[in-house]
Each structure stands twice: as structure tokens, then as C-alpha cells.
Design a protein around this motif. Structure first.
Motif, short mmCIF file in Angstrom:
data_model
loop_
_atom_site.label_atom_id
_atom_site.label_comp_id
_atom_site.label_asym_id
_atom_site.label_seq_id
_atom_site.Cartn_x
_atom_site.Cartn_y
_atom_site.Cartn_z
N MET A 82 0.84 -1.20 0.00
CA MET A 82 0.00 0.00 0.00
C MET A 82 0.87 1.25 0.00
SD MET A 82 -2.85 1.49 -0.24
CE MET A 82 -4.20 0.42 0.12
N SER A 85 2.31 1.64 -3.45
CA SER A 85 1.27 2.11 -4.37
C SER A 85 1.04 3.61 -4.23
CB SER A 85 -0.04 1.37 -4.12
OG SER A 85 0.09 0.00 -4.39
N GLU A 86 0.99 4.08 -3.00
CA GLU A 86 0.78 5.50 -2.75
C GLU A 86 1.97 6.33 -3.23
OE1 GLU A 86 -0.10 5.40 1.42
OE2 GLU A 86 -2.21 4.89 1.07
N LYS A 87 3.19 5.80 -3.05
CA LYS A 87 4.39 6.50 -3.54
C LYS A 87 4.38 6.58 -5.07
CE LYS A 87 7.44 5.32 0.30
NZ LYS A 87 8.58 4.50 0.74
N ALA A 89 1.70 6.66 -7.00
CA ALA A 89 0.72 7.68 -7.35
C ALA A 89 1.29 9.08 -7.14
CB ALA A 89 -0.56 7.49 -6.53
N ALA A 109 -4.56 7.49 -5.15
CA ALA A 109 -4.86 6.40 -4.22
C ALA A 109 -3.89 5.27 -4.43
CB ALA A 109 -6.29 5.93 -4.44
N GLY A 110 -3.93 4.31 -3.55
CA GLY A 110 -3.08 3.13 -3.68
C GLY A 110 -3.90 1.87 -3.64
#
Length: 142
Positions: A82, A85-87, A89, A109-110
Motif C-alpha cells: 500500500m 502504491s501511494e508512492k 501515485a 490512491a493506492g
């Protein structure tokens, strides 16, 4: 004989279909995917080129919103995926802003990725999941 050939050519010239030119409809939403190396949130050269092209295509349009969703494969702990994923984005969002897509609401979002069951394995390194999906929501300038 020459007269007959000339008449045949003249008939062909009048029955030739007109060329249809594909028309680009400006200010339609732009959807792209940016792929990452395993464990990385750095937008690589190819990703930068795709984002630069999307930003150029959006010129002359009003950018209503940009949706960026970072994704990760199922290798590793869900919390780490997660965060990655956020990084991803955030990296894509930063790159888009550097190409002039700014002053817009960005929804970033992630997603940790679903765990795929494959025999005795419980996780799969899925390179196609190592990406960020980007949608530039456009409209015509008033």
C-alpha cells in the motif's frame, strides 16, 4: 486503342472513393498507464515520455480532474505494498505537475493488489500490476 484506354482511365478517376481522414476530437479524456520496476516508485524515462505526451495532448483543454491510482503486485506485506502504491501515485502526480498539469484536483490512491493463489504459492510477482493508472478528465475551454 489509345482512345479506349483514355476513356477507361477517365471512368476510374470519377469513381475513386474519397479519402476519409480520421478526426481527432479534442478534449476527450486521456488514459495512460505508467509501469515501474519491482519495488520502485521512480517514474522511468519511458514513463516520463508517456506523461509528457499526455500533458501535451491536454494543452488547449480544461483539465477538470486527474485521477491517479498507484498499484503494486502481491509480493511483500500488504502494508508495504500500500505504501509503495501511494508512492507511485505521488511520483506520477509530481511528474504531471512538472509538465504543466497543475492547479487541478488530483485524486491519488493506492492498491495493494489481490493475492493470487497458484498451487502452493500465495503471492505472485505480476509485472503488469506494477503501475499507476492515470486519467486526465478534460473538457473544452469556454
Amino acid at each position: 486503342m489509345v482512345l479506349l484506354a483514355g476513356a477507361a482511365l477517365a471512368a476510374c478517376a470519377t469513381n475513386t472513393p474519397k479519402t476519409q481522414v480520421a478526426r481527432f476530437t479534442p478534449c476527450e479524456d486521456i488514459k495512460v498507464a505508467i509501469y515501474f520496476d519491482s519495488g520502485s516508485a521512480t517514474v522511468n524515462k519511458d514513463g516520463r515520455a508517456v506523461l509528457r505526451g499526455a500533458a501535451q495532448q491536454a494543452q488547449g483543454c480544461k483539465v477538470q480532474r486527474v485521477d491517479v491510482i498507484g498499484l503494486a503486485d502481491a509480493v511483500g506485506a500488504p502494508d508495504a505494498n500500500m505504501a509503495l502504491s501511494e508512492k507511485r501515485a505521488a511520483s506520477v502526480t509530481k511528474a504531471l505537475r512538472s509538465y504543466g498539469v497543475s492547479n487541478v484536483q488530483v485524486a491519488a490512491a493506492g492498491d495493494t493488489g489481490a493475492v493470487i493463489q497458484t498451487g502452493s504459492q500465495t503471492t505472485v510477482a505480476a509485472p503488469m500490476r506494477r503501475r499507476a493508472d492515470v486519467i486526465l478528465r478534460l473538457s473544452a475551454n469556454p
